[in-house]
Write a protein that holds these residues in place. Structure first.
Motif, PDB file in Angstrom:
ATOM      1  N   ASP A   1       0.819  -1.197   0.000  1.00 53.62           N
ATOM      2  CA  ASP A   1       0.000   0.000   0.000  1.00 53.62           C
ATOM      3  C   ASP A   1       0.858   1.254   0.000  1.00 53.62           C
ATOM      4  O   ASP A   1       1.874   1.319   0.677  1.00 53.62           O
ATOM      5  N   ARG A   2       0.434   2.235  -0.759  1.00 53.15           N
ATOM      6  CA  ARG A   2       1.127   3.518  -0.795  1.00 53.15           C
ATOM      7  C   ARG A   2       0.677   4.378   0.369  1.00 53.15           C
ATOM      8  O   ARG A   2      -0.430   4.260   0.864  1.00 53.15           O
ATOM      9  N   SER A   3       1.560   5.268   0.784  1.00 48.38           N
ATOM     10  CA  SER A   3       1.180   6.270   1.765  1.00 48.38           C
ATOM     11  C   SER A   3       0.258   7.261   1.077  1.00 48.38           C
ATOM     12  O   SER A   3       0.255   7.378  -0.135  1.00 48.38           O
ATOM     13  N   ARG A   4      -0.498   7.968   1.860  1.00 49.27           N
ATOM     14  CA  ARG A   4      -1.419   8.952   1.306  1.00 49.27           C
ATOM     15  C   ARG A   4      -1.286  10.253   2.066  1.00 49.27           C
ATOM     16  O   ARG A   4      -0.875  10.274   3.213  1.00 49.27           O
ATOM     17  N   LEU A   5      -1.659  11.349   1.422  1.00 49.81           N
ATOM     18  CA  LEU A   5      -1.631  12.661   2.051  1.00 49.81           C
ATOM     19  C   LEU A   5      -3.071  13.114   2.282  1.00 49.81           C
ATOM     20  O   LEU A   5      -3.713  13.660   1.393  1.00 49.81           O
ATOM     21  N   LEU A   6      -3.563  12.841   3.482  1.00 49.17           N
ATOM     22  CA  LEU A   6      -4.922  13.190   3.866  1.00 49.17           C
ATOM     23  C   LEU A   6      -4.962  14.630   4.353  1.00 49.17           C
ATOM     24  O   LEU A   6      -4.164  15.028   5.203  1.00 49.17           O
ATOM     25  N   VAL A   7      -5.892  15.404   3.839  1.00 47.14           N
ATOM     26  CA  VAL A   7      -6.061  16.791   4.260  1.00 47.14           C
ATOM     27  C   VAL A   7      -6.870  16.808   5.554  1.00 47.14           C
ATOM     28  O   VAL A   7      -8.010  16.355   5.580  1.00 47.14           O
ATOM     29  N   VAL A   8      -6.247  17.307   6.623  1.00 46.60           N
ATOM     30  CA  VAL A   8      -6.923  17.334   7.931  1.00 46.60           C
ATOM     31  C   VAL A   8      -7.332  18.747   8.344  1.00 46.60           C
ATOM     32  O   VAL A   8      -8.021  18.920   9.338  1.00 46.60           O
ATOM     33  N   GLY A   9      -6.911  19.750   7.573  1.00 49.37           N
ATOM     34  CA  GLY A   9      -7.295  21.117   7.867  1.00 49.37           C
ATOM     35  C   GLY A   9      -7.060  22.005   6.659  1.00 49.37           C
ATOM     36  O   GLY A   9      -6.095  21.818   5.927  1.00 49.37           O
ATOM     37  N   VAL A  10      -7.978  22.944   6.449  1.00 47.85           N
ATOM     38  CA  VAL A  10      -7.860  23.914   5.363  1.00 47.85           C
ATOM     39  C   VAL A  10      -8.175  25.284   5.951  1.00 47.85           C
ATOM     40  O   VAL A  10      -9.331  25.587   6.232  1.00 47.85           O
TER      41      VAL A  10
ATOM     42  N   VAL B   1      -7.830  13.512  -0.275  1.00 41.27           N
ATOM     43  CA  VAL B   1      -6.508  12.891  -0.299  1.00 41.27           C
ATOM     44  C   VAL B   1      -5.798  13.438  -1.527  1.00 41.27           C
ATOM     45  O   VAL B   1      -6.256  13.237  -2.657  1.00 41.27           O
ATOM     46  N   ILE B   2      -4.714  14.189  -1.319  1.00 43.65           N
ATOM     47  CA  ILE B   2      -3.966  14.747  -2.446  1.00 43.65           C
ATOM     48  C   ILE B   2      -3.123  13.631  -3.048  1.00 43.65           C
ATOM     49  O   ILE B   2      -2.311  13.019  -2.363  1.00 43.65           O
ATOM     50  N   ILE B   3      -3.359  13.356  -4.331  1.00 42.05           N
ATOM     51  CA  ILE B   3      -2.646  12.263  -4.989  1.00 42.05           C
ATOM     52  C   ILE B   3      -1.680  12.758  -6.065  1.00 42.05           C
ATOM     53  O   ILE B   3      -0.775  12.033  -6.462  1.00 42.05           O
ATOM     54  N   GLU B   4      -1.872  14.008  -6.525  1.00 40.99           N
ATOM     55  CA  GLU B   4      -0.992  14.531  -7.556  1.00 40.99           C
ATOM     56  C   GLU B   4      -0.961  16.052  -7.489  1.00 40.99           C
ATOM     57  O   GLU B   4      -1.987  16.695  -7.263  1.00 40.99           O
ATOM     58  N   PHE B   5       0.239  16.620  -7.670  1.00 41.70           N
ATOM     59  CA  PHE B   5       0.413  18.069  -7.711  1.00 41.70           C
ATOM     60  C   PHE B   5       1.276  18.410  -8.914  1.00 41.70           C
ATOM     61  O   PHE B   5       2.398  17.907  -9.035  1.00 41.70           O
ATOM     62  N   ASP B   6       0.739  19.223  -9.802  1.00 38.53           N
ATOM     63  CA  ASP B   6       1.473  19.685 -10.983  1.00 38.53           C
ATOM     64  C   ASP B   6       2.066  18.515 -11.777  1.00 38.53           C
ATOM     65  O   ASP B   6       3.199  18.586 -12.247  1.00 38.53           O
ATOM     66  N   GLY B   7       1.284  17.443 -11.885  1.00 34.00           N
ATOM     67  CA  GLY B   7       1.705  16.292 -12.684  1.00 34.00           C
ATOM     68  C   GLY B   7       2.613  15.302 -11.978  1.00 34.00           C
ATOM     69  O   GLY B   7       3.041  14.319 -12.578  1.00 34.00           O
ATOM     70  N   HIS B   8       2.907  15.543 -10.696  1.00 31.10           N
ATOM     71  CA  HIS B   8       3.795  14.662  -9.930  1.00 31.10           C
ATOM     72  C   HIS B   8       3.001  13.951  -8.833  1.00 31.10           C
ATOM     73  O   HIS B   8       2.209  14.583  -8.130  1.00 31.10           O
ATOM     74  N   ALA B   9       3.256  12.660  -8.668  1.00 28.31           N
ATOM     75  CA  ALA B   9       2.584  11.887  -7.621  1.00 28.31           C
ATOM     76  C   ALA B   9       2.960  12.430  -6.245  1.00 28.31           C
ATOM     77  O   ALA B   9       4.104  12.818  -6.018  1.00 28.31           O
TER      78      ALA B   9
END
Length: 85
Positions: free
Chosen positions: A1-10, A26-34
């Motif tokens: 399993d991959r780690s994930r970046l869960l948004v806990v506050g905005v 869950v942020i999975i990609e930013f500017d074309g990068h995983a």
């Protein structure tokens, strides 16, 4: 399993808020990068990106959603060191 970046506050009024990122995304990609960790995202935010719009893919409720976020400056946090005068 991959780690994930869960948004806990905005923070209200932040670039993430303005770009439509929500708590629970869950942020999975930013500017074309995983993105698999907070460090991945921080690395991608380095350099001359401030003021530029970047595509962001988030996983929201089991569906991939495409957003565009304009990169802003990271807020400066007050020092928590004690004993400085």
């Amino acid at each position: 399993d991959r780690s994930r970046l869960l948004v806990v506050g905005v923070p209200p009024g932040s670039p993430a808020d303005a770009g439509g990122i929500l708590v629970g995304d869950v942020i999975i990609e930013f500017d074309g990068h995983a993105v698999e960790s907070p460090l991945d995202l921080l690395d991608l935010l380095q350099g001359d990106r401030i003021g530029r719009s970047a595509p962001v893919k988030v996983l929201r409720g089991g569906t991939v959603t495409d957003l565009a976020v304009t990169v802003g400056r990271r807020p400066v946090r007050p020092s928590t060191r004690l004993g400085s005068a």
